[in-house]
Design a protein around this motif. Structure first.
Motif, PDB file in Angstrom:
ATOM      1  N   LYS A  41       0.834  -1.204   0.000  1.00 24.60           N
ATOM      2  CA  LYS A  41       0.000   0.000   0.000  1.00 24.60           C
ATOM      3  C   LYS A  41       0.873   1.260   0.000  1.00 24.60           C
ATOM      4  O   LYS A  41       0.599   2.218  -0.731  1.00 24.60           O
ATOM      5  N   LYS A  42       1.933   1.244   0.799  1.00 22.97           N
ATOM      6  CA  LYS A  42       2.787   2.430   0.857  1.00 22.97           C
ATOM      7  C   LYS A  42       3.489   2.674  -0.479  1.00 22.97           C
ATOM      8  O   LYS A  42       3.688   3.817  -0.890  1.00 22.97           O
ATOM      9  N   ASP A  45       0.864   4.103  -2.764  1.00 23.12           N
ATOM     10  CA  ASP A  45       0.595   5.498  -2.381  1.00 23.12           C
ATOM     11  C   ASP A  45       1.685   6.419  -2.920  1.00 23.12           C
ATOM     12  O   ASP A  45       1.424   7.541  -3.350  1.00 23.12           O
ATOM     13  N   TYR A  46       2.932   5.921  -2.909  1.00 19.21           N
ATOM     14  CA  TYR A  46       4.026   6.732  -3.436  1.00 19.21           C
ATOM     15  C   TYR A  46       3.828   6.977  -4.933  1.00 19.21           C
ATOM     16  O   TYR A  46       3.965   8.100  -5.428  1.00 19.21           O
ATOM     17  N   PHE A  48       1.082   6.932  -6.556  1.00 17.43           N
ATOM     18  CA  PHE A  48      -0.058   7.856  -6.712  1.00 17.43           C
ATOM     19  C   PHE A  48       0.427   9.299  -6.578  1.00 17.43           C
ATOM     20  O   PHE A  48       0.064  10.172  -7.367  1.00 17.43           O
ATOM     21  N   SER A  49       1.282   9.548  -5.581  1.00 18.86           N
ATOM     22  CA  SER A  49       1.743  10.923  -5.329  1.00 18.86           C
ATOM     23  C   SER A  49       2.629  11.442  -6.456  1.00 18.86           C
ATOM     24  O   SER A  49       2.690  12.640  -6.718  1.00 18.86           O
ATOM     25  N   LYS A  68     -12.101   4.065  -6.101  1.00 18.08           N
ATOM     26  CA  LYS A  68     -10.943   3.183  -6.047  1.00 18.08           C
ATOM     27  C   LYS A  68     -11.449   1.766  -6.314  1.00 18.08           C
ATOM     28  O   LYS A  68     -12.280   1.249  -5.556  1.00 18.08           O
ATOM     29  N   GLY A  73      -4.234  -0.406  -7.132  1.00 21.29           N
ATOM     30  CA  GLY A  73      -3.967   0.882  -7.765  1.00 21.29           C
ATOM     31  C   GLY A  73      -4.767   1.176  -9.016  1.00 21.29           C
ATOM     32  O   GLY A  73      -4.276   1.861  -9.904  1.00 21.29           O
TER      33      GLY A  73
END
Ligand SMILES: [Zn+2]
Length: 348
Positions: A41-42, A45-46, A48-49, A68, A73
């Motif tokens: 997940k992390k 998330d990276y 995504f950013s 979502k 993703g």
């Protein structure tokens, strides 16, 4: 496009035409890395950013609201229904390997001074299939190559050729050696505050030969801008091979010829290109135990990327991870096709 001059090389910062921003890289330690990317997940998330730094934007209609769809993703635009994957357009697209393993590979390749072997990475990532880890590593190398291709050289540039391939029993060296791959090397050179000469940025390219036409083409890509008569490269330093002389004359560049009476001391006269080649050959003989000539360019690009990023020691992971998310991804098929079918000569 703003130009940032650093160490006698320049590179574009941001690109208003493509919407790419000037990059802000931060340092990351091993402990921070382990904490920041300790779950899928992390890692997602990276991505995504990086993909949507101001929040989700539908690639089709620019709407900002989304559903979502999966924890892997996939996002669906609330306005037009377009499904956007956070890994699309990155080297991770459609991968079956967990992102955590990808990120660790990138971290290791980023911080290594000499490159990491496939066997070593296979053990660390617990991936037994050689091809899988080989393809992963080459996708990262391709991202390095694309990022590095943005750099241009400036000022004084030292140029030379080198020959990569199996050792010749006849002992034939230099231009004209058979079974060898010719590589052109260019290193920008500047003088520091103490008056000492220092290397700036390096480029190395597999070429068909060392003709004036080939050298001229490489120089155009590196920093001689002919269209508007603006030349970033002003002077070249070479061993005086006629093709360099012709190129310098055609492009109206100063040409410093060093006279090689004894080839054994070439390293003193053209120090930076020789040092670069000796480092690359050491890496090819060391961790990689020789590489196929067909893939030599990617190893050279990796060496250049590492050389050119040496001033940003602590940002290496962040920079490489970013490069892996914005470059044009190369497919597994196109990577494998030429390599596994017929292996070329080993370059050592
Ligand atoms: Zn949409």
């Amino acid at each position: 496009m703003p130009i940032d001059i650093t160490h006698q090389a320049y590179y574009p910062v941001g690109n208003s035409a493509t919407g790419e921003r000037a990059l802000v890289y931060r340092e990351i330690s091993l402990l921070e890395f382990q904490d920041q990317f300790n779950s899928e997940k992390k890692c997602l998330d990276y991505l995504f950013s990086v993909r949507w730094p101001d929040g989700f934007r539908c690639p089709r209609c620019s709407h900002s609201q989304y559903y979502k769809l999966t924890p892997r993703g996939l996002y669906k635009c609330q306005s037009c229904g377009y499904q956007a994957s956070v890994t699309a357009g990155t080297i991770f697209h459609r991968t079956k390997v967990p992102l955590q393993k990808w990120f660790w590979l990138i971290y290791r390749m980023a911080i290594s001074k000499t490159g990491v072997s496939i066997a070593e990475m296979g053990r660390e990532l617990q991936i037994r299939d050689y091809k899988t880890i080989w393809v992963m590593a080459h996708k990262v190398r391709e991202a390095m190559a694309q990022r590095d291709a943005r750099y241009r050289l400036a000022g004084l540039v030292e140029m030379d050729e080198s020959f990569f391939g199996p050792k010749s029993r006849e002992g034939k060296r230099g231009r004209g050696s058979e079974r060898k791959t010719t590589v052109l090397i260019a290193v920008s050179v500047y003088t520091d505050k103490q008056g000492l000469e220092k290397p700036g940025f390096a480029h190395a390219q597999v070429v068909t030969d060392a003709s004036a036409e080939v050298i001229s083409g490489m120089m155009d890509r590196l920093g001689v801008v002919q269209e508007d008569k603006e030349s970033m490269i002003q002077k070249i330093r070479t061993d005086g091979w006629k093709s360099y002389g012709k190129t310098a004359k055609d492009k109206n560049l100063e040409h410093h010829r060093v006279i090689l009476m004894n080839p054994k001391i070439a390293g003193h006269l053209l120090p930076w290109t020789h040092r670069f080649v000796s480092n690359v050959k050491g890496v090819l003989r060391g961790p990689h135990r020789g590489v196929s000539a067909k893939h030599l360019q990617r190893y050279l690009s990796e060496a250049c990327y590492r050389f050119n990023c040496r001033y940003w020691d602590h940002q290496l992971f962040n920079r490489l991870l970013f490069a892996c998310t914005v470059g044009k991804p190369i497919t597994r098929d196109s990577l494998l096709a030429p390599a596994i079918a017929t292996c070329g000569e080993l370059c050592q």
